[in-house]
Design an enzyme around this catalytic site. Structure first.
Site, PDB file in Angstrom:
ATOM      1  N   HIS A 119       0.868  -1.180   0.000  1.00 57.28           N
ATOM      2  CA  HIS A 119       0.000   0.000   0.000  1.00 57.28           C
ATOM      3  C   HIS A 119       0.909   1.235   0.000  1.00 57.28           C
ATOM      4  O   HIS A 119       2.014   1.195   0.536  1.00 57.28           O
ATOM      5  CB  HIS A 119      -0.847  -0.047   1.286  1.00 57.28           C
ATOM      6  CG  HIS A 119      -1.913   0.983   1.377  1.00 57.28           C
ATOM      7  ND1 HIS A 119      -1.669   2.284   1.783  1.00 57.28           N
ATOM      8  CD2 HIS A 119      -3.242   0.914   1.149  1.00 57.28           C
ATOM      9  CE1 HIS A 119      -2.808   2.955   1.798  1.00 57.28           C
ATOM     10  NE2 HIS A 119      -3.781   2.155   1.412  1.00 57.28           N
ATOM     11  N   ASP A 197       3.122  -4.585   8.054  1.00 60.71           N
ATOM     12  CA  ASP A 197       1.881  -3.843   7.856  1.00 60.71           C
ATOM     13  C   ASP A 197       0.743  -4.861   7.978  1.00 60.71           C
ATOM     14  O   ASP A 197       0.481  -5.634   7.064  1.00 60.71           O
ATOM     15  CB  ASP A 197       1.906  -3.191   6.470  1.00 60.71           C
ATOM     16  CG  ASP A 197       0.564  -2.573   6.088  1.00 60.71           C
ATOM     17  OD1 ASP A 197      -0.418  -2.734   6.844  1.00 60.71           O
ATOM     18  OD2 ASP A 197       0.499  -1.938   5.013  1.00 60.71           O
ATOM     19  N   GLN A 200      -4.491  -5.395   6.959  1.00 55.53           N
ATOM     20  CA  GLN A 200      -5.519  -6.262   6.382  1.00 55.53           C
ATOM     21  C   GLN A 200      -5.569  -7.644   7.029  1.00 55.53           C
ATOM     22  O   GLN A 200      -6.381  -8.472   6.631  1.00 55.53           O
ATOM     23  CB  GLN A 200      -5.282  -6.440   4.875  1.00 55.53           C
ATOM     24  CG  GLN A 200      -5.464  -5.190   4.058  1.00 55.53           C
ATOM     25  CD  GLN A 200      -6.923  -4.719   3.993  1.00 55.53           C
ATOM     26  OE1 GLN A 200      -7.852  -5.446   4.324  1.00 55.53           O
ATOM     27  NE2 GLN A 200      -7.121  -3.482   3.570  1.00 55.53           N
ATOM     28  N   LYS A 223     -10.376  -1.071  10.515  1.00 55.80           N
ATOM     29  CA  LYS A 223     -10.493  -2.298   9.705  1.00 55.80           C
ATOM     30  C   LYS A 223     -10.740  -3.512  10.591  1.00 55.80           C
ATOM     31  O   LYS A 223     -10.719  -4.651  10.154  1.00 55.80           O
ATOM     32  CB  LYS A 223      -9.222  -2.506   8.878  1.00 55.80           C
ATOM     33  CG  LYS A 223      -9.017  -1.430   7.806  1.00 55.80           C
ATOM     34  CD  LYS A 223      -7.844  -1.776   6.932  1.00 55.80           C
ATOM     35  CE  LYS A 223      -7.292  -0.595   6.161  1.00 55.80           C
ATOM     36  NZ  LYS A 223      -8.131  -0.143   5.054  1.00 55.80           N
ATOM     37  N   CYS A 361      -4.664   2.356  -3.781  1.00 61.04           N
ATOM     38  CA  CYS A 361      -3.397   2.865  -3.196  1.00 61.04           C
ATOM     39  C   CYS A 361      -2.264   1.879  -3.383  1.00 61.04           C
ATOM     40  O   CYS A 361      -1.391   1.719  -2.515  1.00 61.04           O
ATOM     41  CB  CYS A 361      -3.558   3.222  -1.717  1.00 61.04           C
ATOM     42  SG  CYS A 361      -4.797   4.449  -1.401  1.00 61.04           S
TER      43      CYS A 361
HETATM   44  N1  7TS Z   1      -1.799  -0.918   4.575  1.00 57.42           N
HETATM   45  C1  7TS Z   1      -2.733  -1.675   3.990  1.00 57.42           C
HETATM   46  C2  7TS Z   1      -2.392  -3.068   3.564  1.00 57.42           C
HETATM   47  C3  7TS Z   1      -4.020  -1.161   3.773  1.00 57.42           C
HETATM   48  O1  7TS Z   1      -4.937  -1.928   3.190  1.00 57.42           O
HETATM   49  C4  7TS Z   1      -4.299   0.164   4.178  1.00 57.42           C
HETATM   50  C5  7TS Z   1      -5.634   0.789   3.897  1.00 57.42           C
HETATM   51  C6  7TS Z   1      -3.310   0.883   4.820  1.00 57.42           C
HETATM   52  C7  7TS Z   1      -2.059   0.319   4.991  1.00 57.42           C
HETATM   53  C8  7TS Z   1      -3.555   2.251   5.356  1.00 57.42           C
HETATM   54  O2  7TS Z   1      -4.429   2.209   6.428  1.00 57.42           O
HETATM   55  P1  7TS Z   1      -5.027   3.544   7.061  1.00 57.42           P
HETATM   56  O3  7TS Z   1      -6.034   3.056   8.034  1.00 57.42           O
HETATM   57  O4  7TS Z   1      -3.905   4.263   7.691  1.00 57.42           O
HETATM   58  O5  7TS Z   1      -5.628   4.309   5.915  1.00 57.42           O
HETATM   59  N2  7TS Z   1      -6.308   0.219   2.808  1.00 57.42           N
HETATM   60  C9  7TS Z   1      -7.416   0.673   2.218  1.00 57.42           C
HETATM   61  C10 7TS Z   1      -8.038  -0.022   1.170  1.00 57.42           C
HETATM   62  O6  7TS Z   1      -7.657  -1.078   0.712  1.00 57.42           O
HETATM   63  N3  7TS Z   1      -9.103   0.675   0.768  1.00 57.42           N
HETATM   64  O7  7TS Z   1      -9.202   1.781   1.513  1.00 57.42           O
HETATM   65  C11 7TS Z   1      -8.165   1.793   2.411  1.00 57.42           C
END
Ligand code: 7TS
Length: 403
Positions: A119, A197, A200, A223, A361
């Site tokens: 990401h 990370d 997910q 999430k 992303c």
């Molecule tokens: N890493 C992964 C694997 C992610 O899926 C996401 C967000 C992030 C980092 C960033 O997380 P945040 O909570 O700091 O934004 N992924 C997604 C997605 O797949 N669709 O919307 C956000």
């Protein structure tokens, strides 16, 4: 009937006069009533700042805030609460590590490995740190099925001066589950620090930081059925102790003079400013909710949905699934011949079906697979087989209209 569904009030509504079919949990999960109630309860009766006042509301908010930290510690099995830092989310946690660890301790000639499937939040912070510190970023490639190229990873470890690896546990775009245990072990044999990370993965599988032996790990509560604006950054205590603070301000200090400051102990050293108090307190309800579930049951349930959707998708002519690794979480990215993902997403939305379309992303990954965007359906515990039928019908309808 899936009982989990009844706990999520958002699913009781209609969107465009249709029962909502929510297939975008990889973006953010819906919230169970207990989490919603906890947010409301805090603002209704418990509003106060934490770690500051001695009055009842402030000390009670502080108690609850720290109770969530204990829940988070136990959830990931960290050794001590000192290793559990509250952040705004995964992105914030990764930026903290990039600024406070990589920019400080990596130097010219050092190599940091990330993969093609990261990401952007696990790419850009390292680039920013590399610009300051002069280290080099190298890429672990992805194979055609969407799994990590472990042979090239091993070669990179042998040939490069690898000091750090930052790798996604589960790809948000492909659903690939990476062999992080092996990556951590091989990284450590080389003397590299490994950051995971886990954005997910935490809602789908048990993540035990002591068992994994990772050095850093980040995830977002939103999430994990929790509120937005809260994340956890785990770091091994010995690393966190030697790292400088990421941000300065209230709460992270012991003593301040105009000339200089001494810093607070862990974990407060990394928690400058008023945090997302309601969000953190309500996150306890999210951890409690996760505690009431059984990861094996989640795994079996979601695997069944994934297999069913994969099977039904394979019968749709012109549909290509991107990401077919053997070990996958319940995420399916796909493209439909002659139909732009955004058009598909809009037509599905008109039928009350929420999916995500775009690059998710993960632009380097899009480039790897020769696309600029995909459609993505992601499943979790509140989805059911009828959601998959709705999606398949929706895709077929969209195909008729658009191709
Ligand atoms: N890493 C992964 C694997 C992610 O899926 C996401 C967000 C992030 C980092 C960033 O997380 P945040 O909570 O700091 O934004 N992924 C997604 C997605 O797949 N669709 O919307 C956000």
């Amino acid at each position: 009937m899936n009982n989990w569904r009844t706990l999520f009030p958002c699913l009781k509504q209609k969107v465009h006069d249709r029962d909502l079919v929510y297939l975008d949990s990889a973006a953010t999960t819906l919230k169970p009533q207990s989490v919603i109630d906890a947010v409301t309860k805090h603002y209704t009766f418990g509003t106060a700042n934490v770690h500051r006042g001695i009055h009842f509301l402030s000390s009670d908010a502080t108690r609850q805030f720290e109770e969530t930290r204990e829940s988070a510690r136990s959830f990931i099995n960290a050794k001590t609460h000192k290793e559990v830092i509250f952040t705004k989310g995964t992105t914030d946690g990764l930026n903290l590590i990039a600024n406070s660890y990589a920019a400080e301790f990596l130097k010219q000639g050092d190599v940091l490995l990330i993969s093609t499937m990261e990401h952007h939040s696990n790419i850009v912070p390292w680039q920013l740190a590399a610009q300051k510190a002069g280290f080099t970023i190298k890429e672990i490639p992805v194979l055609d099925d969407g799994s990590l190229d472990m042979n090239t990873f091993k070669k990179l470890l042998d040939s490069e001066n690898v000091k750090m690896i930052s790798i996604v546990h589960v790809s948000n775009t492909l659903g690939t589950i990476n062999p992080i245990e092996e990556i951590i072990k091989l990284g450590h044999q080389k003397g590299a620090v490994v950051c995971i990370d886990a954005a997910q993965s935490v809602a789908h599988a048990k993540v035990d930081v002591q068992k994994l032996d990772c050095d850093f790990l980040c995830f977002s509560l939103h999430k994990l059925f929790g509120p937005t604006g809260v994340g956890i950054m785990f770091g091994k205590q010995e690393l966190l102790e030697k790292m400088p603070p990421y941000q300065g301000g209230g709460a992270m200090i012991k003593e301040v003079t105009i000339e200089k400051t001494t810093y607070n102990e862990l974990p407060e050293k990394f928690e400058a400013g008023t945090p997302n108090i309601a969000g953190v307190i309500a996150s306890k309800a999210a951890f409690d909710f996760m505690g009431s579930l059984n990861f094996q049951a989640i795994h079996d349930y979601e695997e069944n949905l994934l297999n069913l959707a994969t099977e039904k998708f394979s019968q749709i002519e012109g549909l290509r699934i991107i990401g077919t690794a053997k070990k996958k979480c319940s995420v399916i990215s796909f493209e439909l011949k002659d139909v732009h993902p955004h058009d598909l997403g809009m037509l599905l939305d008109q039928q009350g079906i929420a999916i995500r379309t775009g690059h998710h992303c993960t632009q380097p990954l899009m480039k790897r697979f020769g696309v600029t965007a995909t459609a993505r359906a992601s499943f979790t515990i509140y989805n059911n087989e009828s959601d998959i039928d709705s999606l398949v019908n929706g895709i077929n309808k969209a195909k008729e209209l658009l191709s």
